[in-house]
Design a protein around this motif. Structure first.
Motif, PDB file in Angstrom:
ATOM      1  N   SER A  96       1.108  -0.869  -0.046  1.00 19.43           N
ATOM      2  CA  SER A  96      -0.039   0.147  -0.145  1.00 19.43           C
ATOM      3  C   SER A  96       0.698   1.163  -0.547  1.00 19.43           C
ATOM      4  CB  SER A  96      -1.098  -0.118   1.275  1.00 19.43           C
ATOM      5  OG  SER A  96       0.132   0.359   2.744  1.00 19.43           O
ATOM      6  N   SER A  97       0.401   2.034  -0.907  1.00 18.90           N
ATOM      7  CA  SER A  97       0.784   3.954  -0.505  1.00 18.90           C
ATOM      8  C   SER A  97       1.950   4.012   0.882  1.00 18.90           C
ATOM      9  CB  SER A  97       0.332   4.826  -1.174  1.00 18.90           C
ATOM     10  OG  SER A  97      -0.518   4.662  -0.487  1.00 18.90           O
ATOM     11  N   GLU A  98       0.690   3.681   2.037  1.00 18.04           N
ATOM     12  CA  GLU A  98       0.863   3.726   2.789  1.00 18.04           C
ATOM     13  C   GLU A  98       1.878   3.379   3.937  1.00 18.04           C
ATOM     14  OE1 GLU A  98      -1.880   4.153   1.965  1.00 18.04           O
ATOM     15  OE2 GLU A  98      -2.756   5.263   1.978  1.00 18.04           O
ATOM     16  N   VAL A  99       1.754   1.599   4.243  1.00 21.58           N
ATOM     17  CA  VAL A  99       2.562   1.159   4.307  1.00 21.58           C
ATOM     18  C   VAL A  99       3.928   0.377   4.084  1.00 21.58           C
ATOM     19  CG1 VAL A  99       1.062   0.957   6.514  1.00 21.58           C
ATOM     20  CG2 VAL A  99       1.015  -0.239   4.549  1.00 21.58           C
ATOM     21  N   GLY A 100       4.321   0.695   2.386  1.00 24.30           N
ATOM     22  CA  GLY A 100       4.700   0.198   1.971  1.00 24.30           C
ATOM     23  C   GLY A 100       4.333  -2.026   1.433  1.00 24.30           C
ATOM     24  N   TYR A 101       5.212  -2.389   1.486  1.00 21.42           N
ATOM     25  CA  TYR A 101       5.014  -4.077   1.284  1.00 21.42           C
ATOM     26  C   TYR A 101       4.761  -4.303   3.232  1.00 21.42           C
ATOM     27  CZ  TYR A 101       7.467  -4.391  -3.453  1.00 21.42           C
ATOM     28  OH  TYR A 101       6.923  -3.670  -4.579  1.00 21.42           O
ATOM     29  N   PHE A 102       4.008  -4.911   2.954  1.00 22.02           N
ATOM     30  CA  PHE A 102       3.384  -5.141   4.678  1.00 22.02           C
ATOM     31  C   PHE A 102       3.008  -6.835   4.752  1.00 22.02           C
ATOM     32  CE2 PHE A 102      -0.369  -4.056   2.696  1.00 22.02           C
ATOM     33  CZ  PHE A 102      -1.337  -4.558   2.968  1.00 22.02           C
TER      34      PHE A 102
ATOM     35  N   SER B 210       0.342 -10.744  13.997  1.00 21.34           N
ATOM     36  CA  SER B 210       1.208 -10.019  14.086  1.00 21.34           C
ATOM     37  C   SER B 210       1.478  -9.167  12.547  1.00 21.34           C
ATOM     38  CB  SER B 210       2.211 -10.937  13.912  1.00 21.34           C
ATOM     39  OG  SER B 210       2.748 -11.351  13.488  1.00 21.34           O
ATOM     40  N   PHE B 211       1.811  -7.647  12.309  1.00 14.92           N
ATOM     41  CA  PHE B 211       1.711  -7.537  10.930  1.00 14.92           C
ATOM     42  C   PHE B 211       3.346  -6.529  11.020  1.00 14.92           C
ATOM     43  CE2 PHE B 211      -2.644  -6.947  11.922  1.00 14.92           C
ATOM     44  CZ  PHE B 211      -2.726  -7.023  10.698  1.00 14.92           C
ATOM     45  N   TYR B 212       3.457  -7.343  10.063  1.00 16.35           N
ATOM     46  CA  TYR B 212       5.288  -6.080   9.280  1.00 16.35           C
ATOM     47  C   TYR B 212       5.006  -5.262   8.515  1.00 16.35           C
ATOM     48  CZ  TYR B 212       5.443 -10.661  11.784  1.00 16.35           C
ATOM     49  OH  TYR B 212       5.461 -12.500  12.753  1.00 16.35           O
ATOM     50  N   LYS B 213       5.300  -3.572   8.180  1.00 16.03           N
ATOM     51  CA  LYS B 213       5.000  -3.076   8.018  1.00 16.03           C
ATOM     52  C   LYS B 213       6.765  -2.189   7.186  1.00 16.03           C
ATOM     53  CE  LYS B 213       0.592  -2.087   9.385  1.00 16.03           C
ATOM     54  NZ  LYS B 213      -0.581  -1.432   9.729  1.00 16.03           N
ATOM     55  N   HIS B 214       6.533  -2.078   5.986  1.00 16.25           N
ATOM     56  CA  HIS B 214       7.742  -1.613   5.154  1.00 16.25           C
ATOM     57  C   HIS B 214       8.979  -1.818   4.365  1.00 16.25           C
ATOM     58  CE1 HIS B 214       5.493   2.531   7.059  1.00 16.25           C
ATOM     59  NE2 HIS B 214       6.054   2.511   7.827  1.00 16.25           N
TER      60      HIS B 214
ATOM     61  N   VAL C 116      11.300  -9.062   4.349  1.00  6.96           N
ATOM     62  CA  VAL C 116      12.955  -8.306   4.808  1.00  6.96           C
ATOM     63  C   VAL C 116      12.633  -6.703   4.382  1.00  6.96           C
ATOM     64  CG1 VAL C 116      14.972  -7.723   3.568  1.00  6.96           C
ATOM     65  CG2 VAL C 116      14.241 -10.211   2.412  1.00  6.96           C
ATOM     66  N   ILE C 117      13.544  -6.290   5.978  1.00  2.00           N
ATOM     67  CA  ILE C 117      13.227  -5.115   6.104  1.00  2.00           C
ATOM     68  C   ILE C 117      13.651  -4.051   5.229  1.00  2.00           C
ATOM     69  CG2 ILE C 117      15.941  -4.123   6.852  1.00  2.00           C
ATOM     70  CD1 ILE C 117      14.695  -3.267   9.669  1.00  2.00           C
TER      71      ILE C 117
ATOM     72  N   HIS D  22       8.269  -2.036  11.247  1.00  7.16           N
ATOM     73  CA  HIS D  22       6.726  -1.409  12.142  1.00  7.16           C
ATOM     74  C   HIS D  22       6.313  -2.457  12.112  1.00  7.16           C
ATOM     75  CE1 HIS D  22       4.227   1.994  12.962  1.00  7.16           C
ATOM     76  NE2 HIS D  22       2.539   0.585  12.749  1.00  7.16           N
ATOM     77  N   PHE D  23       6.488  -3.410  13.347  1.00  8.21           N
ATOM     78  CA  PHE D  23       6.131  -4.456  14.154  1.00  8.21           C
ATOM     79  C   PHE D  23       4.259  -4.576  15.230  1.00  8.21           C
ATOM     80  CE2 PHE D  23       5.903  -7.652  17.487  1.00  8.21           C
ATOM     81  CZ  PHE D  23       5.327  -8.972  16.684  1.00  8.21           C
ATOM     82  N   GLU D  24       3.406  -4.702  14.719  1.00  8.74           N
ATOM     83  CA  GLU D  24       2.405  -4.680  15.570  1.00  8.74           C
ATOM     84  C   GLU D  24       1.978  -5.891  16.249  1.00  8.74           C
ATOM     85  OE1 GLU D  24      -1.023  -2.739  13.494  1.00  8.74           O
ATOM     86  OE2 GLU D  24       0.671  -1.447  13.057  1.00  8.74           O
TER      87      GLU D  24
END
Length: 286
Positions: free
Chosen positions: A213-219, A230-234, A254-255, A268-270
């Motif tokens: 997505s444009s806000e959080v990139g690859y997630f 669990s969510f892993y973003k950017h 990959v980070i 960004h880990f949720e």
């Protein structure tokens, strides 16, 4: 002297005897005769009707026929109706909770967290603009890079929760740049790690979303048991697709630094439980 009393005439008429005779047609032989009076006839008919009524009521009240009478049901039928009504209410409440849960997840994936905290509750100090962020290398950054590059990748530090006996693996070995803050709508822990570090799943589970997505990139999002997500973003790259089953500690991304909300390479880990965000620091040793 003739009796002109009407009551006596009626009584006399009721007591007057009659005879019914059955005669054979070919021999005219008397086969059977019945003697009766009108009063006795009505008494017999009334007795038979009373017996029929009592027998009918007994059969209806003591057998399963009673449930077919309008307005009357057996106790087990009433209990079944009450149980079905309670189950219906419980099912409706469960559906409402699930709808709220799915709406929360949808909002998380779209980067919209306004459903949790009203914008009116945020202070001006919580607003961060891009102009206030410095990207110049500092002494702390240099120390951080040295520490991160000398740490072994794939560390197995974990915390075992007492309630579920879960082993939560750290998603990546790195440095915490920002912590969980519910008041500021930061429902995550930001982790800075060296370039191209592999991100691992904190628990075993199934990938429910793997997108951009444009806000959080690859997630990527993973559904775990007991309603943990669990969510892993950017991220810079995703290694798993929707429907894949991953083990705890398995590499999933990959980070990177993708997305408009990212201010630098980090994860960004949720962590969510039962549709609400929880502080990952209470579950994972980073």
């Amino acid at each position: 002297m003739t009796n002109n009393n009407p009551r006596k005439k009626i009584f006399h008429h009721l007591l007057q005897r009659y005879r019914i005779v059955i005669i054979a047609d070919n021999s005219l032989e008397e086969r059977m005769s019945v003697r009766f009076s009108i009063l006795k006839f009505f008494a017999v008919i009334t007795s038979v009707l009373v017996i029929i009524v009592f027998v009918t009521l007994f059969v209806v009240t003591k057998s399963s026929l009673g449930q077919y009478i309008p307005g009357r049901s057996k106790d087990d039928v009433l209990q079944s109706l009450i149980g079905l009504n309670m189950k219906t209410d419980s099912l409706q409440a469960s559906l409402n909770r699930r709808d709220a849960y799915l709406n929360n997840i949808e909002s998380v994936l779209s980067g919209n967290d306004s459903f949790l905290i009203s914008n009116n509750n945020l202070s001006l100090e919580a607003t961060v603009t891009l102009e206030n962020i410095s990207f110049e290398t500092s002494q702390e950054d240099s120390i951080l890079r040295f520490v991160v590059e000398n740490e072994e990748r794939g560390s197995l530090d974990y915390i075992k929760k007492d309630d579920g006996n879960f082993v939560f693996f750290p998603p990546v070995v790195g440095y915490i740049s920002d912590t969980f803050n519910f008041q500021k709508k930061h429902f995550a822990v930001d982790l800075v790690a060296k370039k191209n570090s592999k991100i691992s799943s904190v628990l075993a589970g199934t990938v429910i979303v793997s997108d951009w997505s444009s806000e959080v990139g690859y997630f990527i999002g993973i559904q775990h048991k007991d309603n943990y997500i669990s969510f892993y973003k950017h991220n810079s790259a995703l290694l798993k697709k929707v429907g894949d089953y991953v083990s705890a500690g398995e590499q999933i991304a990959v980070i990177g630094n993708s997305g408009e909300f990212s201010t630098g390479p980090h994860l960004h880990f949720e962590l969510w439980h039962n549709g609400s965000p929880v502080n990952p620091l209470d579950y994972i040793k980073f």
